[in-house]
Design a protein around this motif. Sequence first.
Motif, PDB file in Angstrom:
ATOM      1  N   TYR A  65      39.486  37.439  39.068  1.00  0.00           N
ATOM      2  CA  TYR A  65      38.494  38.265  38.379  1.00  0.00           C
ATOM      3  C   TYR A  65      38.848  38.289  36.898  1.00  0.00           C
ATOM      4  O   TYR A  65      39.994  38.547  36.532  1.00  0.00           O
ATOM      5  N   HIS A  66      37.882  38.020  36.050  1.00  0.00           N
ATOM      6  CA  HIS A  66      38.067  38.080  34.604  1.00  0.00           C
ATOM      7  C   HIS A  66      37.067  39.080  34.049  1.00  0.00           C
ATOM      8  O   HIS A  66      35.876  38.785  33.931  1.00  0.00           O
ATOM      9  N   THR A  67      37.558  40.284  33.756  1.00  0.00           N
ATOM     10  CA  THR A  67      36.670  41.345  33.304  1.00  0.00           C
ATOM     11  C   THR A  67      36.264  41.141  31.846  1.00  0.00           C
ATOM     12  O   THR A  67      37.028  40.587  31.048  1.00  0.00           O
ATOM     13  N   ASN A 125      33.319  37.949  35.176  1.00  0.00           N
ATOM     14  CA  ASN A 125      33.093  36.896  36.163  1.00  0.00           C
ATOM     15  C   ASN A 125      34.252  36.821  37.141  1.00  0.00           C
ATOM     16  O   ASN A 125      35.359  37.260  36.851  1.00  0.00           O
ATOM     17  N   MET A 126      33.934  36.313  38.312  1.00  0.00           N
ATOM     18  CA  MET A 126      34.948  36.175  39.359  1.00  0.00           C
ATOM     19  C   MET A 126      34.693  34.902  40.137  1.00  0.00           C
ATOM     20  O   MET A 126      33.574  34.378  40.165  1.00  0.00           O
ATOM     21  N   THR A 127      35.750  34.442  40.749  1.00  0.00           N
ATOM     22  CA  THR A 127      35.687  33.287  41.638  1.00  0.00           C
ATOM     23  C   THR A 127      36.231  33.725  42.984  1.00  0.00           C
ATOM     24  O   THR A 127      37.330  34.288  43.061  1.00  0.00           O
ATOM     25  N   ILE A 128      35.468  33.471  44.028  1.00  0.00           N
ATOM     26  CA  ILE A 128      35.899  33.769  45.388  1.00  0.00           C
ATOM     27  C   ILE A 128      36.139  32.441  46.091  1.00  0.00           C
ATOM     28  O   ILE A 128      35.247  31.591  46.147  1.00  0.00           O
ATOM     29  N   MET A 129      37.368  32.265  46.583  1.00  0.00           N
ATOM     30  CA  MET A 129      37.721  31.044  47.303  1.00  0.00           C
ATOM     31  C   MET A 129      37.142  31.117  48.715  1.00  0.00           C
ATOM     32  O   MET A 129      36.518  32.092  49.079  1.00  0.00           O
ATOM     33  N   ALA A 130      37.402  30.118  49.511  1.00  0.00           N
ATOM     34  CA  ALA A 130      36.860  30.041  50.868  1.00  0.00           C
ATOM     35  C   ALA A 130      37.210  31.278  51.689  1.00  0.00           C
ATOM     36  O   ALA A 130      38.316  31.813  51.608  1.00  0.00           O
ATOM     37  N   VAL A 131      36.254  31.725  52.483  1.00  0.00           N
ATOM     38  CA  VAL A 131      36.459  32.828  53.416  1.00  0.00           C
ATOM     39  C   VAL A 131      36.968  32.219  54.723  1.00  0.00           C
ATOM     40  O   VAL A 131      36.346  31.313  55.271  1.00  0.00           O
ATOM     41  N   VAL A 187      43.113  37.270  33.313  1.00  0.00           N
ATOM     42  CA  VAL A 187      42.550  37.026  34.637  1.00  0.00           C
ATOM     43  C   VAL A 187      43.430  37.737  35.661  1.00  0.00           C
ATOM     44  O   VAL A 187      44.659  37.686  35.574  1.00  0.00           O
ATOM     45  N   SER A 188      42.788  38.414  36.613  1.00  0.00           N
ATOM     46  CA  SER A 188      43.517  39.199  37.610  1.00  0.00           C
ATOM     47  C   SER A 188      43.189  38.721  39.019  1.00  0.00           C
ATOM     48  O   SER A 188      42.065  38.279  39.288  1.00  0.00           O
ATOM     49  N   PRO A 189      44.158  38.826  39.931  1.00  0.00           N
ATOM     50  CA  PRO A 189      43.914  38.377  41.301  1.00  0.00           C
ATOM     51  C   PRO A 189      43.054  39.366  42.081  1.00  0.00           C
ATOM     52  O   PRO A 189      43.093  40.575  41.835  1.00  0.00           O
ATOM     53  N   LEU A 190      42.280  38.817  43.005  1.00  0.00           N
ATOM     54  CA  LEU A 190      41.536  39.667  43.930  1.00  0.00           C
ATOM     55  C   LEU A 190      41.775  39.191  45.347  1.00  0.00           C
ATOM     56  O   LEU A 190      42.057  38.022  45.579  1.00  0.00           O
ATOM     57  N   GLN A 191      41.707  40.114  46.278  1.00  0.00           N
ATOM     58  CA  GLN A 191      41.781  39.764  47.693  1.00  0.00           C
ATOM     59  C   GLN A 191      40.833  40.678  48.450  1.00  0.00           C
ATOM     60  O   GLN A 191      40.647  41.836  48.082  1.00  0.00           O
ATOM     61  N   GLY A 192      40.201  40.110  49.482  1.00  0.00           N
ATOM     62  CA  GLY A 192      39.213  40.899  50.179  1.00  0.00           C
ATOM     63  C   GLY A 192      38.948  40.452  51.587  1.00  0.00           C
ATOM     64  O   GLY A 192      39.606  39.560  52.126  1.00  0.00           O
TER      65      GLY A 192
END
Length: 145
Positions: A54-56, A38-44, A67-72
């Motif tokens: 991201y929690h694989t 599962n993952m959580t995406i904050m405001a774009v 839990v690991s950070p993501l950026q996109g």
Amino acid sequence: MVHTTPFLLVLSLAVVAPVLSTRKCTLTGRWINDLGSNMTIMAVNEKGEFLGSYHTAVTATGNEIKVSPLQGSQHRTDKNSQATFGFTVNWSFSDSVTVFTGQCFVDEEGKEVLKTMWLLRSNVDRIEDDWKATMVGTSIFTRIK
């Protein structure tokens, strides 16, 4: 009355169908994929940039999953298209990184779906081991209510 019922049904479908077909998928929120990650995406933001976590549910290491950070980045869309995006996960518990690319859709039932392809690069000590350092796959995410 019998003749007006089919007419009202067709009229209501004509009014509702365009609304359903133009419903846009938004990245912001919580998502789960077909493997249980599962993952959580904050405001774009206005530039299309976003952060999240991201929690694989799966790993190739024996390390404790964290839990690991993501950026996109999301491609800015017009009102008639579904968003394309990409993000990187820098794993907090291993010497690897994964990049995802995909598109956000609304399916026939009105559910938001992220269709993605990913590329995971693991650290190897020798150039001779390069052949086993990269994995490729796909993931389908659905929104967590």
